[in-house]
Motif scaffolding. Structure first.
Motif, PDB file in Angstrom:
ATOM      1  N   ALA A 134     -40.878  51.650  16.409  1.00 54.07           N
ATOM      2  CA  ALA A 134     -39.691  50.844  16.696  1.00 54.07           C
ATOM      3  C   ALA A 134     -39.043  51.197  18.038  1.00 54.07           C
ATOM      4  N   HIS A 135     -38.963  52.480  18.363  1.00 50.44           N
ATOM      5  CA  HIS A 135     -38.336  52.878  19.630  1.00 50.44           C
ATOM      6  C   HIS A 135     -39.162  52.401  20.821  1.00 50.44           C
ATOM      7  N   ASP A 136     -40.490  52.494  20.716  1.00 49.89           N
ATOM      8  CA  ASP A 136     -41.354  52.034  21.804  1.00 49.89           C
ATOM      9  C   ASP A 136     -41.280  50.524  21.973  1.00 49.89           C
ATOM     10  N   VAL A 137     -41.211  49.799  20.856  1.00 52.29           N
ATOM     11  CA  VAL A 137     -41.072  48.341  20.925  1.00 52.29           C
ATOM     12  C   VAL A 137     -39.792  47.974  21.672  1.00 52.29           C
ATOM     13  N   LEU A 138     -38.714  48.652  21.338  1.00 51.45           N
ATOM     14  CA  LEU A 138     -37.434  48.399  21.994  1.00 51.45           C
ATOM     15  C   LEU A 138     -37.528  48.669  23.486  1.00 51.45           C
ATOM     16  N   ASN A 139     -38.167  49.764  23.866  1.00 58.65           N
ATOM     17  CA  ASN A 139     -38.287  50.118  25.287  1.00 58.65           C
ATOM     18  C   ASN A 139     -39.154  49.129  26.047  1.00 58.65           C
ATOM     19  N   LEU A 140     -40.234  48.674  25.442  1.00 58.56           N
ATOM     20  CA  LEU A 140     -41.117  47.710  26.096  1.00 58.56           C
ATOM     21  C   LEU A 140     -40.385  46.407  26.406  1.00 58.56           C
ATOM     22  N   VAL A 141     -39.579  45.959  25.462  1.00 62.05           N
ATOM     23  CA  VAL A 141     -38.812  44.728  25.674  1.00 62.05           C
ATOM     24  C   VAL A 141     -37.712  44.949  26.708  1.00 62.05           C
ATOM     25  N   ALA A 142     -37.031  46.094  26.625  1.00 61.58           N
ATOM     26  CA  ALA A 142     -35.936  46.386  27.552  1.00 61.58           C
ATOM     27  C   ALA A 142     -36.434  46.468  28.995  1.00 61.58           C
ATOM     28  N   ARG A 143     -37.636  47.010  29.186  1.00 58.21           N
ATOM     29  CA  ARG A 143     -38.197  47.139  30.538  1.00 58.21           C
ATOM     30  C   ARG A 143     -38.796  45.829  31.043  1.00 58.21           C
ATOM     31  N   GLY A 144     -38.976  44.867  30.166  1.00 58.74           N
ATOM     32  CA  GLY A 144     -39.599  43.610  30.560  1.00 58.74           C
ATOM     33  C   GLY A 144     -41.108  43.652  30.505  1.00 58.74           C
ATOM     34  N   ASP A 145     -41.683  44.715  29.926  1.00 54.36           N
ATOM     35  CA  ASP A 145     -43.141  44.820  29.811  1.00 54.36           C
ATOM     36  C   ASP A 145     -43.689  43.927  28.694  1.00 54.36           C
ATOM     37  N   ALA A 146     -42.835  43.518  27.781  1.00 51.34           N
ATOM     38  CA  ALA A 146     -43.214  42.573  26.731  1.00 51.34           C
ATOM     39  C   ALA A 146     -42.293  41.365  26.807  1.00 51.34           C
ATOM     40  N   ASP A 147     -42.833  40.185  26.541  1.00 51.68           N
ATOM     41  CA  ASP A 147     -42.002  38.978  26.548  1.00 51.68           C
ATOM     42  C   ASP A 147     -40.915  39.072  25.478  1.00 51.68           C
ATOM     43  N   PHE A 148     -41.299  39.545  24.299  1.00 55.25           N
ATOM     44  CA  PHE A 148     -40.329  39.738  23.223  1.00 55.25           C
ATOM     45  C   PHE A 148     -40.934  40.704  22.217  1.00 55.25           C
ATOM     46  N   GLY A 149     -40.135  41.079  21.221  1.00 59.94           N
ATOM     47  CA  GLY A 149     -40.607  42.026  20.226  1.00 59.94           C
ATOM     48  C   GLY A 149     -40.187  41.632  18.829  1.00 59.94           C
ATOM     49  N   VAL A 150     -40.858  42.217  17.836  1.00 63.25           N
ATOM     50  CA  VAL A 150     -40.464  42.091  16.434  1.00 63.25           C
ATOM     51  C   VAL A 150     -40.129  43.502  15.975  1.00 63.25           C
ATOM     52  N   ASN A 151     -38.869  43.713  15.590  1.00 56.23           N
ATOM     53  CA  ASN A 151     -38.405  45.082  15.412  1.00 56.23           C
ATOM     54  C   ASN A 151     -37.214  45.106  14.471  1.00 56.23           C
ATOM     55  N   PHE A 152     -36.881  46.301  13.984  1.00 55.05           N
ATOM     56  CA  PHE A 152     -35.662  46.451  13.215  1.00 55.05           C
ATOM     57  C   PHE A 152     -34.631  47.261  13.981  1.00 55.05           C
ATOM     58  N   LEU A 153     -34.926  47.590  15.237  1.00 51.01           N
ATOM     59  CA  LEU A 153     -33.958  48.213  16.131  1.00 51.01           C
ATOM     60  C   LEU A 153     -33.605  47.231  17.243  1.00 51.01           C
ATOM     61  N   GLY A 154     -32.400  47.340  17.755  1.00 52.50           N
ATOM     62  CA  GLY A 154     -31.993  46.523  18.890  1.00 52.50           C
ATOM     63  C   GLY A 154     -30.722  45.735  18.690  1.00 52.50           C
ATOM     64  N   ALA A 155     -30.206  45.694  17.459  1.00 51.11           N
ATOM     65  CA  ALA A 155     -29.015  44.884  17.181  1.00 51.11           C
ATOM     66  C   ALA A 155     -27.792  45.371  17.960  1.00 51.11           C
ATOM     67  N   SER A 156     -27.717  46.670  18.237  1.00 49.69           N
ATOM     68  CA  SER A 156     -26.543  47.217  18.927  1.00 49.69           C
ATOM     69  C   SER A 156     -26.860  47.688  20.338  1.00 49.69           C
ATOM     70  N   GLU A 157     -28.011  47.288  20.866  1.00 55.84           N
ATOM     71  CA  GLU A 157     -28.424  47.738  22.195  1.00 55.84           C
ATOM     72  C   GLU A 157     -27.902  46.802  23.277  1.00 55.84           C
ATOM     73  N   ALA A 158     -27.306  47.388  24.322  1.00 54.65           N
ATOM     74  CA  ALA A 158     -26.843  46.587  25.457  1.00 54.65           C
ATOM     75  C   ALA A 158     -28.040  45.989  26.187  1.00 54.65           C
ATOM     76  N   GLY A 159     -27.933  44.751  26.577  1.00 53.38           N
ATOM     77  CA  GLY A 159     -29.007  44.096  27.312  1.00 53.38           C
ATOM     78  C   GLY A 159     -30.119  43.554  26.444  1.00 53.38           C
ATOM     79  N   ILE A 160     -29.955  43.628  25.114  1.00 52.68           N
ATOM     80  CA  ILE A 160     -30.969  43.140  24.190  1.00 52.68           C
ATOM     81  C   ILE A 160     -30.340  42.116  23.248  1.00 52.68           C
ATOM     82  N   ASP A 161     -30.994  40.979  23.099  1.00 51.73           N
ATOM     83  CA  ASP A 161     -30.574  39.982  22.115  1.00 51.73           C
ATOM     84  C   ASP A 161     -31.416  40.177  20.856  1.00 51.73           C
ATOM     85  N   PHE A 162     -30.746  40.408  19.733  1.00 49.74           N
ATOM     86  CA  PHE A 162     -31.413  40.638  18.457  1.00 49.74           C
ATOM     87  C   PHE A 162     -31.117  39.459  17.538  1.00 49.74           C
TER      88      PHE A 162
END
Length: 299
Positions: free
Chosen positions: A134-162
């Motif tokens: 889950a943490h790696d998925v979040l980082n990949l999306v945050a860096r723009g290395d993935a178009d999007f992710g399927v995850n259970f983390l990210g709801a409270s992360e700045a710069g991420i739409d969950f």
């Protein structure tokens, strides 16, 4: 800015005359008639208000101004060609490939049929799947290395739409013949009486599990820890012990029994995440919507 009265075809005509050493050879190379080629050169000279070629019965040569403009024409055409190649490369990279990051439970249990449908609809699109924790998925999306992710983390992360899709309970995973398999529900006290396995602290699930079992009088003590839930389930299937895992991670077919936890249990919210402001290419948007619809149908 004055409107240009010539186009790239006129520049190509001029360069071809110089490169081929004459109008006849240039016309043949450009698949034009000689009169059509001459009209292009005349149009260019009229637009520039200069004479580019000195024409004699024996040869065609550039004028002084023509030599200067020829260098500029070659530079313009080279720049246009480089720009077109760059745009083509960008199109191939960003529109010809979709990169999705997702937790392994989704990759293993739900992604295959989704990708089959996607490939049938868009067979020319390459798909890259980053099945990570889950943490790696979040980082990949945050860096723009993935178009999007399927995850259970990210709801409270700045710069991420969950975008939440499904709430899932955690269950006990055990073999059908295990003493707890026939129970309608189990408690942490029940679980603590048997060999217990869990995910490592690096897993996002571990924090959820530790917080849930904290009030229990008897807390299960793990004797095996692994990184991924999928590995944990393989160990349960091998008879090494029992584990508490998310409901959606349980294999669709065969082998293991899922027993609900007593009381309200524990749960997590699975959703799709994207970097705030990220605009999808059509292919990525198609896969994004397909995954959302498939997971939402599980509710």
């Amino acid at each position: 800015m004055n409107q240009l009265r010539f186009d790239l075809g006129d520049l190509q005509a001029m360069v071809a005359v110089v490169d081929k050493g004459g109008f006849r050879a240039a016309a043949s190379a450009l698949h034009l008639s000689q009169p059509a080629l001459s009209r292009r050169i005349a149009k260019l000279e009229e637009a520039l208000n200069v004479q580019l070629f000195e024409r004699t019965t024996r040869r065609v040569a550039l004028t002084l101004v023509g030599r200067e403009f020829f260098a500029r024409a070659v530079e313009i055409l080279d720049n246009v060609e480089r720009s077109l190649h760059k745009i083509s490369d960008i199109s191939l990279t960003h529109f010809g490939q979709v990169t999705i990051a997702c937790v392994p439970s989704v990759a293993h249990n739900f992604l295959p049929p989704i990708l089959q449908r996607f490939n049938a609809a868009l067979p020319g699109i390459r798909i890259r799947v980053a099945d990570e924790g889950a943490h790696d998925v979040l980082n990949l999306v945050a860096r723009g290395d993935a178009d999007f992710g399927v995850n259970f983390l990210g709801a409270s992360e700045a710069g991420i739409d969950f975008e939440p899709i499904i709430r899932e309970q955690f269950v006990l995973a055990c073999l059908p013949g295990h003493p707890l398999a026939a129970r309608e529900t189990v408690s942490w006290d029940d679980i603590s009486g048997y060999p217990y396995m869990t995910v490592a602290k690096s897993s996002g699930n571990r924090k959820v599990l530790d917080e849930a079992m904290a009030p229990a009088e008897r807390r299960p003590q793990s004797y095996i820890e692994v990184r991924h839930v999928s590995t944990l389930l393989e160990l349960v299937a091998s008879g090494l012990g029992i584990a508490v895992v998310p409901q959606l991670s349980m294999p669709a077919r065969g082998g293991l029994r899922a027993v609900p936890l007593a009381g309200s249990g524990i749960e997590r919210t699975l959703g799709v995440i994207r970097r705030t402001g990220r605009v999808f290419a059509p292919a990525a948007q198609h896969l994004y919507e397909e995954i959302k619809a498939t997971l939402a149908a599980l509710q």
